[in-house]
Design an enzyme around this catalytic site. Structure first.
Site, PDB file in Angstrom:
ATOM      1  N   THR A  10     -27.611  43.043 105.284  1.00 46.36           N
ATOM      2  CA  THR A  10     -28.581  42.452 104.350  1.00 46.36           C
ATOM      3  C   THR A  10     -29.202  43.526 103.467  1.00 46.36           C
ATOM      4  O   THR A  10     -29.722  43.218 102.405  1.00 46.36           O
ATOM      5  CB  THR A  10     -29.711  41.743 105.125  1.00 46.36           C
ATOM      6  OG1 THR A  10     -30.199  42.670 106.109  1.00 46.36           O
ATOM      7  CG2 THR A  10     -29.232  40.493 105.810  1.00 46.36           C
ATOM      8  N   ASP A  11     -29.151  44.798 103.911  1.00 46.72           N
ATOM      9  CA  ASP A  11     -29.884  45.856 103.179  1.00 46.72           C
ATOM     10  C   ASP A  11     -29.391  46.012 101.740  1.00 46.72           C
ATOM     11  O   ASP A  11     -30.191  46.021 100.810  1.00 46.72           O
ATOM     12  CB  ASP A  11     -29.857  47.201 103.940  1.00 46.72           C
ATOM     13  CG  ASP A  11     -28.462  47.708 104.279  1.00 46.72           C
ATOM     14  OD1 ASP A  11     -27.490  46.929 104.136  1.00 46.72           O
ATOM     15  OD2 ASP A  11     -28.343  48.879 104.680  1.00 46.72           O
ATOM     16  N   ALA A  65     -22.021  55.968 117.599  1.00 45.74           N
ATOM     17  CA  ALA A  65     -22.078  54.693 118.330  1.00 45.74           C
ATOM     18  C   ALA A  65     -22.940  53.683 117.566  1.00 45.74           C
ATOM     19  O   ALA A  65     -23.250  52.612 118.064  1.00 45.74           O
ATOM     20  CB  ALA A  65     -22.631  54.922 119.730  1.00 45.74           C
ATOM     21  N   SER A  73     -26.923  60.833 112.573  1.00 45.98           N
ATOM     22  CA  SER A  73     -26.967  61.647 111.347  1.00 45.98           C
ATOM     23  C   SER A  73     -28.283  61.438 110.597  1.00 45.98           C
ATOM     24  O   SER A  73     -28.859  62.402 110.073  1.00 45.98           O
ATOM     25  CB  SER A  73     -25.768  61.323 110.453  1.00 45.98           C
ATOM     26  OG  SER A  73     -25.762  59.965 110.095  1.00 45.98           O
ATOM     27  N   TYR A 125     -16.348  47.892 104.086  1.00 47.72           N
ATOM     28  CA  TYR A 125     -17.725  47.901 103.584  1.00 47.72           C
ATOM     29  C   TYR A 125     -17.727  47.721 102.063  1.00 47.72           C
ATOM     30  O   TYR A 125     -18.436  46.861 101.523  1.00 47.72           O
ATOM     31  CB  TYR A 125     -18.360  49.240 103.982  1.00 47.72           C
ATOM     32  CG  TYR A 125     -19.792  49.447 103.592  1.00 47.72           C
ATOM     33  CD1 TYR A 125     -20.833  48.864 104.326  1.00 47.72           C
ATOM     34  CD2 TYR A 125     -20.122  50.255 102.513  1.00 47.72           C
ATOM     35  CE1 TYR A 125     -22.145  49.084 103.978  1.00 47.72           C
ATOM     36  CE2 TYR A 125     -21.430  50.482 102.166  1.00 47.72           C
ATOM     37  CZ  TYR A 125     -22.450  49.895 102.890  1.00 47.72           C
ATOM     38  OH  TYR A 125     -23.762  50.118 102.539  1.00 47.72           O
ATOM     39  N   ASP A 183     -31.690  53.381 108.155  1.00 46.27           N
ATOM     40  CA  ASP A 183     -31.588  54.283 109.304  1.00 46.27           C
ATOM     41  C   ASP A 183     -32.670  55.352 109.295  1.00 46.27           C
ATOM     42  O   ASP A 183     -33.357  55.591 110.289  1.00 46.27           O
ATOM     43  CB  ASP A 183     -30.199  54.941 109.326  1.00 46.27           C
ATOM     44  CG  ASP A 183     -29.094  53.910 109.359  1.00 46.27           C
ATOM     45  OD1 ASP A 183     -29.388  52.752 109.699  1.00 46.27           O
ATOM     46  OD2 ASP A 183     -27.946  54.256 109.041  1.00 46.27           O
ATOM     47  N   LEU A 215     -26.060  54.415 116.362  1.00 45.63           N
ATOM     48  CA  LEU A 215     -27.501  54.649 116.575  1.00 45.63           C
ATOM     49  C   LEU A 215     -28.058  55.629 115.544  1.00 45.63           C
ATOM     50  O   LEU A 215     -29.191  56.086 115.642  1.00 45.63           O
ATOM     51  CB  LEU A 215     -27.767  55.182 117.986  1.00 45.63           C
ATOM     52  CG  LEU A 215     -27.253  54.295 119.115  1.00 45.63           C
ATOM     53  CD1 LEU A 215     -27.682  54.836 120.460  1.00 45.63           C
ATOM     54  CD2 LEU A 215     -27.767  52.881 118.944  1.00 45.63           C
ATOM     55  N   SER A 216     -27.229  55.974 114.584  1.00 46.26           N
ATOM     56  CA  SER A 216     -27.638  56.790 113.434  1.00 46.26           C
ATOM     57  C   SER A 216     -28.127  58.177 113.797  1.00 46.26           C
ATOM     58  O   SER A 216     -29.216  58.605 113.403  1.00 46.26           O
ATOM     59  CB  SER A 216     -28.715  56.053 112.619  1.00 46.26           C
ATOM     60  OG  SER A 216     -28.155  54.921 112.061  1.00 46.26           O
ATOM     61  N   GLU A 275     -28.207  42.139 109.534  1.00 46.29           N
ATOM     62  CA  GLU A 275     -27.045  43.027 109.411  1.00 46.29           C
ATOM     63  C   GLU A 275     -26.353  42.742 108.084  1.00 46.29           C
ATOM     64  O   GLU A 275     -26.164  41.576 107.725  1.00 46.29           O
ATOM     65  CB  GLU A 275     -26.103  42.737 110.594  1.00 46.29           C
ATOM     66  CG  GLU A 275     -25.327  43.908 111.085  1.00 46.29           C
ATOM     67  CD  GLU A 275     -26.199  45.045 111.638  1.00 46.29           C
ATOM     68  OE1 GLU A 275     -26.439  46.007 110.889  1.00 46.29           O
ATOM     69  OE2 GLU A 275     -26.610  44.966 112.811  1.00 46.29           O
TER      70      GLU A 275
HETATM   71  P1  ADP Z   1     -23.918  58.144 113.636  1.00 46.11           P
HETATM   72  O1  ADP Z   1     -23.570  56.680 113.600  1.00 46.11           O
HETATM   73  O2  ADP Z   1     -24.274  58.602 115.017  1.00 46.11           O
HETATM   74  O3  ADP Z   1     -24.923  58.524 112.588  1.00 46.11           O
HETATM   75  P2  ADP Z   1     -22.227  59.692 111.945  1.00 46.11           P
HETATM   76  O4  ADP Z   1     -20.755  59.910 111.943  1.00 46.11           O
HETATM   77  O5  ADP Z   1     -22.862  59.106 110.745  1.00 46.11           O
HETATM   78  O6  ADP Z   1     -22.550  58.886 113.280  1.00 46.11           O
HETATM   79  O7  ADP Z   1     -22.962  61.095 112.160  1.00 46.11           O
HETATM   80  C1  ADP Z   1     -22.583  61.955 113.203  1.00 46.11           C
HETATM   81  C2  ADP Z   1     -22.715  63.392 112.732  1.00 46.11           C
HETATM   82  O8  ADP Z   1     -24.083  63.839 112.915  1.00 46.11           O
HETATM   83  C3  ADP Z   1     -21.887  64.343 113.572  1.00 46.11           C
HETATM   84  O9  ADP Z   1     -20.563  64.437 113.078  1.00 46.11           O
HETATM   85  C4  ADP Z   1     -22.659  65.652 113.389  1.00 46.11           C
HETATM   86  O10 ADP Z   1     -22.367  66.247 112.147  1.00 46.11           O
HETATM   87  C5  ADP Z   1     -24.103  65.175 113.362  1.00 46.11           C
HETATM   88  N1  ADP Z   1     -24.645  65.210 114.741  1.00 46.11           N
HETATM   89  C6  ADP Z   1     -24.995  64.167 115.519  1.00 46.11           C
HETATM   90  N2  ADP Z   1     -25.445  64.585 116.734  1.00 46.11           N
HETATM   91  C7  ADP Z   1     -25.378  65.933 116.714  1.00 46.11           C
HETATM   92  C8  ADP Z   1     -25.695  66.958 117.652  1.00 46.11           C
HETATM   93  N3  ADP Z   1     -26.182  66.669 118.868  1.00 46.11           N
HETATM   94  N4  ADP Z   1     -25.484  68.244 117.287  1.00 46.11           N
HETATM   95  C9  ADP Z   1     -24.998  68.551 116.062  1.00 46.11           C
HETATM   96  N5  ADP Z   1     -24.679  67.625 115.134  1.00 46.11           N
HETATM   97  C10 ADP Z   1     -24.869  66.339 115.442  1.00 46.11           C
HETATM   98 MG    MG Z   2     -24.650  58.148 110.511  1.00 41.82          MG
END
Ligand code: ADP
Ligand code: MG
Length: 381
Positions: free
Chosen positions: A32-33, A117, A122, A216, A166, A119-120, A30
């Protein structure tokens, strides 16, 4: 709102294809990247599913079914922003900049990855969409290039300076394994993860990381400061990756107390990740779990990116003789990752739910995860 299948049938187009793009966990390694070190992520059985087909126009019709939202745009409309469609636009932009210009598609997607949460979700969204377009239009880009496109989308279109882990995990994960990823060379090695009678459980603290981006940047600056000073003694040092624990001790008098603690965490975390990989090869789950605890208390006491809730969950896990537990992700909340012997699972969960609520007046969530394949097409018979 028309569903893509209906749109496609109406237009008499090609049958839609289905692609899956998973979220990821990181077992150890964690912060480390960005120090050129190692991480140990893999893709999991929580994922996006895309149903997608060319529509013979220049318009991208996209439907986020979980949100019941749809957007339509062309390659002339691509722009950064805070919506889910901006991630998709960023992917199209990355393709176009590589001379790979997709035409319009009808795309519907939904996901089982909890958002925000750690788990990435995005990264999975960007990785899956890029992969699908690459397949549909026969662009011939390899997965490394798709990692870069997904990362560029997060940087340029969502404004988040993420590392490569990720998207790399989402695109390269392989069922039953984790990868030891060298973030400097961007080369990975698969390691079988045989947890035997253990389960991998994430506990969502439900604490959102509001401090995360300034902290960060601050931690990155401390690491850079450390490198600059250590280099005055060891000129071969370009990143904390090049610093061994004993070199750090030699350089200690040059560093402020704070910079020393930050560097101490990172240098030892890189070393732990290498040792953890050796333990996995020997199938030593309890040795591996002990290193997860070490990581956690390093994150908490030295790197100072934990929070009361994460510390509480990890401490309680240790009291309950859980094999390994630590906060996962950038910090200040999100999920803890736990390696839990199956026979302890039910009692542990019951007690955590009760006691966490008593302590923090909010519920935590439990997610059981399995290691699954990275981004791929689902071929229906
Ligand atoms: P995480 O840690 O889950 O990557 P982020 O804040 O980086 O959290 O990214 C979350 C974003 O990804 C949301 O705001 C949305 O734009 C997009 N996203 C994630 N899941 C969905 C979904 N099921 N439908 C539409 N957009 C999603
Ligand atoms: Mg994200």
């Amino acid at each position: 709102m028309s569903r893509p299948e209906e749109l496609l049938t109406r237009r008499g187009d090609i049958k839609p294809r289905t692609f899956v793009a998973p979220g990821r966990i990181n077992l150890i390694g964690e912060h480390t990247d960005y120090n050129g070190g190692f991480v140990m992520p893999t893709s999991i059985d929580k994922h996006f599913t895309f149903t997608i087909s060319p529509n013979g126009t220049d318009t991208f019709h996209c439907i986020a079914s979980d949100l019941k939202e749809s957007k339509a745009f062309t390659i002339h409309d691509l722009k950064p922003g805070h919506g889910w469609h901006n991630y998709l636009m960023g992917v199209i932009d990355g393709l176009v900049r590589r001379g790979k210009v997709p035409s319009g598609v009808d795309c519907e997607f939904g996901s089982t990855i909890p958002v925000g949460a750690g788990l990435s979700s995005s990264a999975a969204l960007c990785s899956g969409f890029g992969f699908a377009l690459n397949e549909l239009f026969h662009f011939g880009l390899d997965r490394h290039e798709l990692v870069k496109i997904a990362q560029e989308s997060e940087h340029k279109f969502a404004g988040v300076k993420v590392g490569i882990m990720d998207m790399y995990a989402s695109l390269f994960g392989k069922e039953g394994t984790v990868m030891k990823l060298d973030c400097r060379s961007q080369v990975h090695e698969y390691l079988p993860l045989q947890v035997g009678d253990h389960e991998i459980i994430l506990i969502d603290t439900k604490v959102k990381h509001t401090l995360a981006s300034s902290a960060y940047n601050d931690r990155r600056a401390a690491c850079e400061e450390g490198v600059k000073l250590i280099r005055t003694k060891f000129e071969e040092v370009d990143a904390l990756r090049d610093v061994t624990p004993s070199m750090l001790e030699v350089a200690k008098p040059l560093l402020s107390d704070e910079v020393y603690r930050r560097c101490h965490y990172v240098v030892h975390e890189i070393d732990r990740t290498t040792r953890a990989a050796e333990l996995l090869k020997r199938n030593d789950v309890s040795g591996f779990g002990a290193l997860m605890y070490e990581t956690h208390w390093g994150l908490s006491k030295e790197y100072e990116v934990s929070c009361e809730e994460s510390d509480w969950l990890v401490k309680f896990a240790s009291e309950m003789k859980i094999t390994g537990a630590r906060q996962m992700g950038g910090g200040f909340g999100g999920c803890t990752i736990n390696l839990i012997p199956q026979h302890l699972r039910a009692e542990f969960e019951k007690q955590v739910r009760e006691k966490y609520f008593t302590a923090f007046k909010k519920e935590c969530d439990f997610y059981s995860v399995k290691l699954a394949d990275g981004v791929h097409e689902v071929v229906r018979q």
